[in-house]
Write a protein that holds these residues in place. Structure first.
Motif, mmCIF file in Angstrom:
data_model
loop_
_atom_site.group_PDB
_atom_site.id
_atom_site.type_symbol
_atom_site.label_atom_id
_atom_site.label_comp_id
_atom_site.label_asym_id
_atom_site.label_seq_id
_atom_site.Cartn_x
_atom_site.Cartn_y
_atom_site.Cartn_z
ATOM 1 N N THR A 38 4.122 -8.640 -0.310
ATOM 2 C CA THR A 38 5.213 -7.941 0.398
ATOM 3 C C THR A 38 5.517 -6.614 -0.142
ATOM 4 O O THR A 38 5.627 -5.730 0.691
ATOM 5 C CB THR A 38 6.402 -8.949 0.564
ATOM 6 O OG1 THR A 38 6.876 -9.238 -0.829
ATOM 7 C CG2 THR A 38 6.130 -10.294 1.347
ATOM 8 N N VAL A 39 5.488 -6.711 -1.452
ATOM 9 C CA VAL A 39 5.723 -5.268 -2.131
ATOM 10 C C VAL A 39 4.535 -4.254 -1.841
ATOM 11 O O VAL A 39 4.705 -3.158 -1.387
ATOM 12 C CB VAL A 39 6.069 -5.234 -3.402
ATOM 13 C CG1 VAL A 39 6.260 -3.854 -4.296
ATOM 14 C CG2 VAL A 39 7.177 -6.422 -4.058
ATOM 15 N N PRO A 69 17.856 -7.802 -7.919
ATOM 16 C CA PRO A 69 16.698 -7.276 -8.016
ATOM 17 C C PRO A 69 15.784 -8.326 -8.657
ATOM 18 O O PRO A 69 16.312 -9.403 -9.037
ATOM 19 C CB PRO A 69 16.635 -6.095 -9.062
ATOM 20 C CG PRO A 69 17.918 -6.561 -9.879
ATOM 21 C CD PRO A 69 19.056 -7.201 -8.844
ATOM 22 N N ARG A 70 14.531 -8.276 -8.325
ATOM 23 C CA ARG A 70 13.301 -9.119 -8.788
ATOM 24 C C ARG A 70 12.406 -8.465 -9.574
ATOM 25 O O ARG A 70 11.909 -7.336 -9.094
ATOM 26 C CB ARG A 70 12.743 -10.025 -7.686
ATOM 27 C CG ARG A 70 13.784 -11.000 -7.053
ATOM 28 C CD ARG A 70 13.333 -12.278 -6.310
ATOM 29 N NE ARG A 70 12.489 -11.624 -5.102
ATOM 30 C CZ ARG A 70 11.668 -12.223 -4.548
ATOM 31 N NH1 ARG A 70 11.511 -13.548 -4.595
ATOM 32 N NH2 ARG A 70 11.020 -11.679 -3.421
ATOM 33 N N LEU A 71 11.691 -9.003 -10.622
ATOM 34 C CA LEU A 71 10.609 -8.198 -11.259
ATOM 35 C C LEU A 71 9.359 -8.957 -11.267
ATOM 36 O O LEU A 71 9.435 -10.023 -11.522
ATOM 37 C CB LEU A 71 11.081 -7.963 -12.532
ATOM 38 C CG LEU A 71 10.729 -7.316 -13.598
ATOM 39 C CD1 LEU A 71 10.202 -5.715 -13.326
ATOM 40 C CD2 LEU A 71 10.858 -7.191 -15.073
ATOM 41 N N GLY A 72 8.131 -8.380 -11.259
ATOM 42 C CA GLY A 72 7.045 -9.050 -11.484
ATOM 43 C C GLY A 72 6.104 -7.983 -12.151
ATOM 44 O O GLY A 72 6.608 -6.576 -12.345
ATOM 45 N N ASN A 100 5.148 -15.621 -6.796
ATOM 46 C CA ASN A 100 3.664 -16.020 -6.312
ATOM 47 C C ASN A 100 3.007 -14.814 -5.591
ATOM 48 O O ASN A 100 3.669 -13.703 -5.402
ATOM 49 C CB ASN A 100 3.853 -17.335 -5.199
ATOM 50 C CG ASN A 100 5.251 -16.943 -4.058
ATOM 51 O OD1 ASN A 100 5.113 -15.651 -3.452
ATOM 52 N ND2 ASN A 100 6.042 -17.704 -3.762
ATOM 53 N N ALA A 101 2.016 -14.884 -4.850
ATOM 54 C CA ALA A 101 0.959 -13.894 -4.475
ATOM 55 C C ALA A 101 1.944 -13.217 -3.350
ATOM 56 O O ALA A 101 1.777 -12.160 -2.929
ATOM 57 C CB ALA A 101 -0.320 -14.260 -3.995
#
Length: 127
Positions: free
Chosen positions: A22-23, A48-51, A16-17
């Motif tokens: 936050t990044v 880790p998370r990826l967007g 989500n936005a």
């Protein structure tokens, strides 16, 4: 949370936005290249998370955006165990859609290695 070794569940994605914001608010590590920019922030999730941010302006056709995303997801899925615990955003730049699949994979390998190297320096400075 029990993750399949090579799965790609929601827990491994920025959804989500707020996650993206936050990044953007505090980028800990940048890994630029000619065709992409990786922005990352340390997280406390243990994985880790990826967007993705792949705009029509930089990759005109949906089929090309989807191809680059598919290759990136596959690379991430197979190599996430080697990545630091960070929220990572990959931003496409103009020209990435002109690369072959092998060139994209090679570029991703260099980018994620650069990210991991810079993140390890960050953690040694903070400790």
């Amino acid at each position: 949370m029990s993750l399949k070794p090579f799965g790609y569940p929601k827990e491994l994605r920025l959804l989500n936005a707020r996650d993206y914001q936050t990044v953007f608010n505090k980028v800990d590590v940048k890994a630029p290249s000619e065709h992409t920019l990786l922005l990352a922030r340390v997280n406390n999730l243990g994985h880790p998370r990826l967007g993705f941010i792949f705009s029509k302006k930089n990759i005109r056709f949906a089929v090309q955006r989807n191809r680059i995303k598919r290759i990136t997801k596959d690379y991430y899925r197979l190599n996430r165990h080697t990545l630091p615990n960070m929220d990572i955003i990959i931003m496409a730049r103009k020209g990435v859609d002109q690369l072959s699949n092998d060139e994209v994979r090679s570029m991703l390998k260099k980018q994620f290695n650069k990210l991991a190297k810079r993140a390890s320096k960050l953690t040694t400075i903070n400790n």
